[in-house]
Scaffold this active site. Structure first.
Site, PDB file in Angstrom:
ATOM      1  N   ASN A  52     -13.081  -6.037   2.594  1.00 55.75           N
ATOM      2  CA  ASN A  52     -14.400  -6.475   3.017  1.00 55.75           C
ATOM      3  C   ASN A  52     -14.457  -7.994   3.070  1.00 55.75           C
ATOM      4  O   ASN A  52     -13.446  -8.675   2.864  1.00 55.75           O
ATOM      5  CB  ASN A  52     -15.490  -5.897   2.137  1.00 55.75           C
ATOM      6  CG  ASN A  52     -16.792  -5.698   2.901  1.00 55.75           C
ATOM      7  OD1 ASN A  52     -17.621  -6.588   2.973  1.00 55.75           O
ATOM      8  ND2 ASN A  52     -16.964  -4.518   3.489  1.00 55.75           N
ATOM      9  N   ASP A  80      -8.299  -2.850  10.813  1.00 56.04           N
ATOM     10  CA  ASP A  80      -9.195  -1.948  10.077  1.00 56.04           C
ATOM     11  C   ASP A  80      -9.333  -0.610  10.781  1.00 56.04           C
ATOM     12  O   ASP A  80      -9.779   0.368  10.181  1.00 56.04           O
ATOM     13  CB  ASP A  80     -10.582  -2.573   9.954  1.00 56.04           C
ATOM     14  CG  ASP A  80     -10.592  -3.800   9.063  1.00 56.04           C
ATOM     15  OD1 ASP A  80      -9.999  -3.749   7.976  1.00 56.04           O
ATOM     16  OD2 ASP A  80     -11.189  -4.822   9.456  1.00 56.04           O
ATOM     17  N   TRP A 140     -22.754  -3.131  -0.897  1.00 54.47           N
ATOM     18  CA  TRP A 140     -22.751  -1.681  -0.769  1.00 54.47           C
ATOM     19  C   TRP A 140     -23.759  -1.057  -1.731  1.00 54.47           C
ATOM     20  O   TRP A 140     -24.898  -0.795  -1.367  1.00 54.47           O
ATOM     21  CB  TRP A 140     -21.339  -1.166  -1.027  1.00 54.47           C
ATOM     22  CG  TRP A 140     -21.042   0.220  -0.553  1.00 54.47           C
ATOM     23  CD1 TRP A 140     -21.944   1.199  -0.243  1.00 54.47           C
ATOM     24  CD2 TRP A 140     -19.740   0.782  -0.339  1.00 54.47           C
ATOM     25  NE1 TRP A 140     -21.289   2.336   0.151  1.00 54.47           N
ATOM     26  CE2 TRP A 140     -19.937   2.118   0.111  1.00 54.47           C
ATOM     27  CE3 TRP A 140     -18.440   0.294  -0.472  1.00 54.47           C
ATOM     28  CZ2 TRP A 140     -18.867   2.969   0.408  1.00 54.47           C
ATOM     29  CZ3 TRP A 140     -17.379   1.129  -0.173  1.00 54.47           C
ATOM     30  CH2 TRP A 140     -17.580   2.456   0.263  1.00 54.47           C
ATOM     31  N   GLU A 168      -3.583  -6.851   9.463  1.00 53.53           N
ATOM     32  CA  GLU A 168      -3.451  -5.418   9.716  1.00 53.53           C
ATOM     33  C   GLU A 168      -4.826  -4.866  10.056  1.00 53.53           C
ATOM     34  O   GLU A 168      -5.814  -5.161   9.389  1.00 53.53           O
ATOM     35  CB  GLU A 168      -2.832  -4.717   8.507  1.00 53.53           C
ATOM     36  CG  GLU A 168      -1.398  -5.184   8.263  1.00 53.53           C
ATOM     37  CD  GLU A 168      -0.709  -4.460   7.129  1.00 53.53           C
ATOM     38  OE1 GLU A 168      -1.298  -3.495   6.584  1.00 53.53           O
ATOM     39  OE2 GLU A 168       0.422  -4.858   6.779  1.00 53.53           O
ATOM     40  N   LYS A 202      -6.326  -6.210   0.814  1.00 55.71           N
ATOM     41  CA  LYS A 202      -6.198  -5.888   2.233  1.00 55.71           C
ATOM     42  C   LYS A 202      -5.209  -6.884   2.825  1.00 55.71           C
ATOM     43  O   LYS A 202      -5.341  -8.095   2.633  1.00 55.71           O
ATOM     44  CB  LYS A 202      -7.551  -6.012   2.935  1.00 55.71           C
ATOM     45  CG  LYS A 202      -7.487  -5.994   4.459  1.00 55.71           C
ATOM     46  CD  LYS A 202      -7.031  -4.656   5.018  1.00 55.71           C
ATOM     47  CE  LYS A 202      -7.037  -4.691   6.550  1.00 55.71           C
ATOM     48  NZ  LYS A 202      -6.627  -3.408   7.133  1.00 55.71           N
ATOM     49  N   HIS A 249     -18.155  -3.224  -3.268  1.00 53.76           N
ATOM     50  CA  HIS A 249     -18.478  -4.647  -3.108  1.00 53.76           C
ATOM     51  C   HIS A 249     -19.986  -4.848  -3.207  1.00 53.76           C
ATOM     52  O   HIS A 249     -20.766  -3.870  -3.150  1.00 53.76           O
ATOM     53  CB  HIS A 249     -17.931  -5.167  -1.769  1.00 53.76           C
ATOM     54  CG  HIS A 249     -18.470  -4.455  -0.565  1.00 53.76           C
ATOM     55  ND1 HIS A 249     -19.725  -4.706  -0.049  1.00 53.76           N
ATOM     56  CD2 HIS A 249     -17.923  -3.488   0.237  1.00 53.76           C
ATOM     57  CE1 HIS A 249     -19.936  -3.946   1.011  1.00 53.76           C
ATOM     58  NE2 HIS A 249     -18.855  -3.192   1.205  1.00 53.76           N
ATOM     59  N   ASP A 309     -12.556   2.234  -2.226  1.00 52.39           N
ATOM     60  CA  ASP A 309     -13.732   2.941  -1.682  1.00 52.39           C
ATOM     61  C   ASP A 309     -13.976   4.311  -2.304  1.00 52.39           C
ATOM     62  O   ASP A 309     -15.039   4.906  -2.077  1.00 52.39           O
ATOM     63  CB  ASP A 309     -13.660   3.115  -0.166  1.00 52.39           C
ATOM     64  CG  ASP A 309     -13.723   1.811   0.605  1.00 52.39           C
ATOM     65  OD1 ASP A 309     -14.022   0.770  -0.013  1.00 52.39           O
ATOM     66  OD2 ASP A 309     -13.469   1.818   1.812  1.00 52.39           O
ATOM     67  N   TRP A 344       0.815  -1.208   0.000  1.00 57.24           N
ATOM     68  CA  TRP A 344       0.000   0.000   0.000  1.00 57.24           C
ATOM     69  C   TRP A 344       0.853   1.263   0.000  1.00 57.24           C
ATOM     70  O   TRP A 344       1.880   1.335   0.684  1.00 57.24           O
ATOM     71  CB  TRP A 344      -0.930  -0.002   1.210  1.00 57.24           C
ATOM     72  CG  TRP A 344      -2.057  -0.992   1.082  1.00 57.24           C
ATOM     73  CD1 TRP A 344      -1.960  -2.348   1.007  1.00 57.24           C
ATOM     74  CD2 TRP A 344      -3.456  -0.687   1.013  1.00 57.24           C
ATOM     75  NE1 TRP A 344      -3.216  -2.911   0.887  1.00 57.24           N
ATOM     76  CE2 TRP A 344      -4.147  -1.922   0.895  1.00 57.24           C
ATOM     77  CE3 TRP A 344      -4.187   0.506   1.054  1.00 57.24           C
ATOM     78  CZ2 TRP A 344      -5.544  -1.969   0.804  1.00 57.24           C
ATOM     79  CZ3 TRP A 344      -5.570   0.442   0.967  1.00 57.24           C
ATOM     80  CH2 TRP A 344      -6.242  -0.779   0.835  1.00 57.24           C
ATOM     81  N   TRP A 403     -17.685  -4.302   9.462  1.00 58.74           N
ATOM     82  CA  TRP A 403     -16.505  -4.323   8.597  1.00 58.74           C
ATOM     83  C   TRP A 403     -15.198  -4.049   9.345  1.00 58.74           C
ATOM     84  O   TRP A 403     -14.121  -4.229   8.795  1.00 58.74           O
ATOM     85  CB  TRP A 403     -16.653  -3.276   7.476  1.00 58.74           C
ATOM     86  CG  TRP A 403     -16.772  -1.881   8.003  1.00 58.74           C
ATOM     87  CD1 TRP A 403     -17.924  -1.218   8.314  1.00 58.74           C
ATOM     88  CD2 TRP A 403     -15.702  -0.986   8.313  1.00 58.74           C
ATOM     89  NE1 TRP A 403     -17.639   0.031   8.803  1.00 58.74           N
ATOM     90  CE2 TRP A 403     -16.290   0.212   8.813  1.00 58.74           C
ATOM     91  CE3 TRP A 403     -14.315  -1.077   8.231  1.00 58.74           C
ATOM     92  CZ2 TRP A 403     -15.527   1.293   9.230  1.00 58.74           C
ATOM     93  CZ3 TRP A 403     -13.557   0.013   8.648  1.00 58.74           C
ATOM     94  CH2 TRP A 403     -14.159   1.183   9.122  1.00 58.74           C
TER      95      TRP A 403
END
Length: 316
Positions: free
Chosen positions: A218, A292, A191, A290, A286, A188, A145, A70, A258
Site C-alpha cells: 500500500n 499489483d 483500512w 512488480e 512489496k 494499514h 491482508d 515471496w 491501490w
C-alpha cells in the site's frame, strides 16, 4: 533499544539507532539480504548486457535494495527454495525477509486470488517452510491482508474462524524456531480502525508473534503508519511492528487507489534502524516494480515485472 534486542535475537551485529532515515538511493541496508535472483536484479542485468547503462543505473535504485522474497504457492521445491535463500543470506551475514502468502481463499477481491486449497494443505505448507528455516535467521511477514480481509470482508463466519485459526497455527509453528521473527500482517491505517482489527489479530496469534506488519503493497505515509502502529500496539500487549515503505514516498493516490496507481514514488530505504521505540524496521515488503494486477493499460498480472511502473516509482 529494540533494534539492538532484535539484532541480538537474530544473531546480527548491533547497530545504533538513527534519528533520520537514509535517502532511497543510499544503499544502507543494516545487513538485510538483497536477492540477486529478483526480477529487478535480472532486469538490470539484461539492460547492462544490452548496453543500456543509463537505464540500468535508474533501475538499480530498486534492484540494489533489499526486498522481501515471496512464497505464494506449493510448487515442487518451494521448501528447498526457502532453505537455499535463507542459508545463502545467513552465510553472507545477512538477514532475509520472507513474505508468506498462501492462505486459503487468498485475496477474495480477485487480483491475487489463490492460496492453499484446504486448511490441511496450508498447515502442511507452513510446516514445510518452518522446517526449512530451522537453525537459520529470518524475518517473516505472515500473510498480507489475511487478517484484515477477515474483518467485515468477503468471508463468512465459518471461513473467518478457520482463517484466524490457520494464522495462529502459522505464528506458533514459525516462532518455534528462535532465529525466526514473525510479523503478522495487520493491514494499514486507511483500512480498518485499530480497535476494529485488534480482536481478529489477537485471535490470529498476534500477541505471540514478534509483532505485526503494516502497509504491505500500500501507499500510506510512514507517519500515518507510525501513528496507527502505536495505537494498535497498545491493543496488542505492546507488540512492535514493521512498515512497508517500498512505494509510499508520495503517499496514497487520490481515491485510495491501490492497483498500480500513477504518481507514486519509492519510500524510505529498508533499514532496521528506525529511531522509533516500537518500530523494528522500514522494509520493502512489496517488491517495487512488480505489478499489483492487470488493472490498467499495459499492466501485467499481479507479481509480474512492470518496467514502466518501476521507472515511474524512481521519479525518472
Amino acid at each position: 533499544m529494540w533494534p539492538l534486542l532484535l539484532a541480538a535475537v537474530l544473531g546480527l551485529s548491533p547497530v545504533p539507532a538513527l534519528a533520520r532515515m537514509p535517502a532511497v538511493d543510499s544503499v544502507v541496508a543494516d545487513g538485510l539480504y538483497v536477492d540477486p535472483d529478483g526480477q529487478a536484479a535480472r532486469y538490470v542485468r539484461n539492460l547492462e548486457r544490452s548496453g543500456r547503462d543509463d537505464e540500468a543505473a535508474i533501475m538499480r535504485k530498486i534492484a540494489d535494495q533489499p526486498a522481501a522474497i515471496w512464497f505464494t504457492d506449493a510448487r515442487a521445491g518451494f521448501a528447498d527454495r526457502a532453505r537455499t535463500v535463507v542459508a545463502r543470506a545467513n552465510k553472507a551475514g545477512k538477514l532475509p525477509v520472507l513474505a508468506l502468502y498462501f492462505i486459503p481463499g487468498r485475496d477474495c477481491r480477485g487480483y491475487s486470488a489463490g492460496g492453499a486449497r484446504t486448511a490441511r494443505a496450508y498447515r502442511n505448507w507452513v510446516s514445510s517452510i518452518a522446517g526449512a528455516l530451522r537453525g537459520r535467521r529470518a524475518l517473516v511477514i505472515l500473510e498480507p491482508d489475511a487478517a484484515a480481509d477477515s474483518v467485515g470482508g468477503c468471508l463468512n463466519e465459518k471461513d473467518t474462524a478457520t482463517r484466524l485459526a490457520l494464522l495462529a497455527y502459522a505464528v506458533d509453528t514459525l516462532r518455534a524456531h528462535p532465529g525466526v521473527a514473525v510479523y503478522l500482517d495487520a493491514g494499514h491505517p486507511g483500512w480498518h480502525s485499530a480497535a476494529r482489527i485488534a480482536p481478529a489479530l489477537r485471535r490470529a496469534g498476534a500477541t505471540r508473534a514478534r509483532g505485526f506488519s503494516l502497509n504491505v503493497a500500500n501507499f500510506q505515509t510512514t507517519d500515518a503508519n507510525l501513528r496507527y502502529g502505536v495505537e494498535l500496539s497498545r491493543l496488542l500487549a505492546g507488540k512492535h511492528f514493521v512498515v512497508d515503505t517500498s512505494r509510499n514516498g508520495n503517499g496514497p493516490a487520490p481515491g485510495q487507489s491501490w492497483c498500480n496507481p500513477p504518481g507514486r514514488l519509492l519510500g524510505q530505504a529498508p533499514t532496521l534502524r528506525t529511531g522509533q521505540a516500537l518500530t523494528d524496521g522500514y522494509l520493502w515488503i512489496k517488491r517495487p516494480g512488480e505489478s499489483d494486477g492487470a488493472c490498467g493499460k499495459g499492466a501485467p498480472v499481479a507479481g509480474q515485472w512492470y518496467p514502466a511502473y518501476a521507472r515511474s516509482l524512481t521519479g525518472s
